[in-house]
Design an enzyme around this catalytic site. Structure first.
Site, short mmCIF file in Angstrom:
data_model
loop_
_atom_site.label_atom_id
_atom_site.label_comp_id
_atom_site.label_asym_id
_atom_site.label_seq_id
_atom_site.Cartn_x
_atom_site.Cartn_y
_atom_site.Cartn_z
N ASP A 8 -4.29 -8.93 -8.49
CA ASP A 8 -3.41 -8.95 -7.31
C ASP A 8 -2.54 -10.21 -7.37
O ASP A 8 -3.02 -11.30 -7.72
CB ASP A 8 -4.26 -8.94 -6.03
N ASN B 229 -7.57 0.07 1.78
CA ASN B 229 -6.83 0.12 3.04
C ASN B 229 -6.07 1.43 3.09
O ASN B 229 -5.43 1.84 2.11
CB ASN B 229 -5.86 -1.07 3.12
N GLY C 48 -4.13 -1.20 7.45
CA GLY C 48 -3.48 -2.37 6.87
C GLY C 48 -2.88 -2.12 5.50
O GLY C 48 -2.64 -3.06 4.74
N GLN C 49 -2.59 -0.87 5.19
CA GLN C 49 -2.02 -0.56 3.88
C GLN C 49 -0.55 -0.94 3.81
O GLN C 49 0.22 -0.60 4.72
CB GLN C 49 -2.17 0.95 3.61
N SER C 50 -0.16 -1.67 2.75
CA SER C 50 1.24 -2.06 2.63
C SER C 50 1.94 -1.41 1.43
O SER C 50 3.17 -1.38 1.39
CB SER C 50 1.37 -3.59 2.53
N HIS D 290 -4.92 2.37 -3.90
CA HIS D 290 -5.44 1.25 -4.67
C HIS D 290 -6.76 0.79 -4.09
O HIS D 290 -6.94 0.77 -2.87
CB HIS D 290 -4.45 0.09 -4.74
N LEU D 291 -7.67 0.45 -4.98
CA LEU D 291 -8.95 -0.12 -4.57
C LEU D 291 -8.89 -1.62 -4.86
O LEU D 291 -8.65 -2.02 -6.01
CB LEU D 291 -10.10 0.51 -5.36
N HIS D 292 -9.08 -2.41 -3.81
CA HIS D 292 -9.18 -3.86 -4.01
C HIS D 292 -10.61 -4.16 -4.50
O HIS D 292 -11.58 -3.69 -3.89
CB HIS D 292 -8.99 -4.62 -2.69
P1 AMP Z 1 -2.57 -3.22 0.73
O1 AMP Z 1 -2.14 -4.19 1.77
O2 AMP Z 1 -3.99 -2.77 0.85
O3 AMP Z 1 -1.60 -2.07 0.60
O4 AMP Z 1 -2.56 -4.02 -0.65
C1 AMP Z 1 -1.43 -4.17 -1.43
C2 AMP Z 1 -1.73 -5.31 -2.37
O5 AMP Z 1 -0.81 -5.27 -3.43
C3 AMP Z 1 -1.63 -6.70 -1.74
O6 AMP Z 1 -2.88 -7.36 -1.87
C4 AMP Z 1 -0.53 -7.37 -2.54
O7 AMP Z 1 -0.78 -8.74 -2.76
C5 AMP Z 1 -0.57 -6.59 -3.84
N1 AMP Z 1 0.66 -6.56 -4.62
C6 AMP Z 1 1.91 -6.29 -4.17
N2 AMP Z 1 2.78 -6.32 -5.19
C7 AMP Z 1 2.07 -6.58 -6.31
C8 AMP Z 1 2.39 -6.73 -7.69
N3 AMP Z 1 3.65 -6.62 -8.14
N4 AMP Z 1 1.39 -7.00 -8.57
C9 AMP Z 1 0.11 -7.13 -8.13
N5 AMP Z 1 -0.26 -7.00 -6.85
C10 AMP Z 1 0.70 -6.73 -5.95
#
Ligand code: AMP
Length: 114
Positions: A31, A87, A93-95, A100-102
């Site tokens: 990340d 998320n 809280g998904q952005s 994706h799995l953290h």
């Molecule tokens: P979420 O908020 O669960 O959707 O997580 C999205 C994650 O993607 C966040 O932890 C960001 O820091 C990460 N992220 C966004 N852009 C990138 C990227 N180019 N490379 C790696 N991680 C990223």
């Protein structure tokens, strides 16, 4: 056509990522904004928006992703536990709208999350 997500661009090689694992179905990379000493994202190469976007045809892929979490953890040398977070949607809280799995590790994580 909908705009590609940042993760689809990573899959397509249009944006670089610090990849830690790849196979025919999924990709794991660090990340960019780590929330723990180890913070890796595991994504399917198939475009699925989030866990709620799975359908019955994805059962093999869903199982593969979970099994791969452990492979990635082993590859990263995680021996003291980790957390897996998906998320999902606005209140989740998904952005980024690509499943994706953290995988978070390397410090004592607290509960409940914010
Ligand atoms: P979420 O908020 O669960 O959707 O997580 C999205 C994650 O993607 C966040 O932890 C960001 O820091 C990460 N992220 C966004 N852009 C990138 C990227 N180019 N490379 C790696 N991680 C990223």
């Amino acid at each position: 056509m909908a705009e590609k997500t940042i993760f689809k661009k990573i899959i397509d090689g249009e944006i670089k990522a610090d990849v830690v694992y790849e196979d025919e179905l999924c990709l794991a990379f660090h990340d960019v904004s780590p929330q723990a000493p180890i913070h890796v994202l595991l994504i399917p190469k198939k475009e699925i928006v989030n866990v709620a976007g799975f359908d019955d045809s994805d059962s093999q892929l869903a199982g593969h992703l979970l099994l791969t979490v452990n492979k990635v953890a082993e590859k990263l040398g995680i021996t003291n536990g980790y957390r897996v977070v998906a998320n999902c949607g606005v209140e989740g809280g998904q952005s980024v709208d690509h499943l994706h799995l953290h995988i978070l590790a390397g410090r004592q994580l607290t509960w409940p999350p914010g």
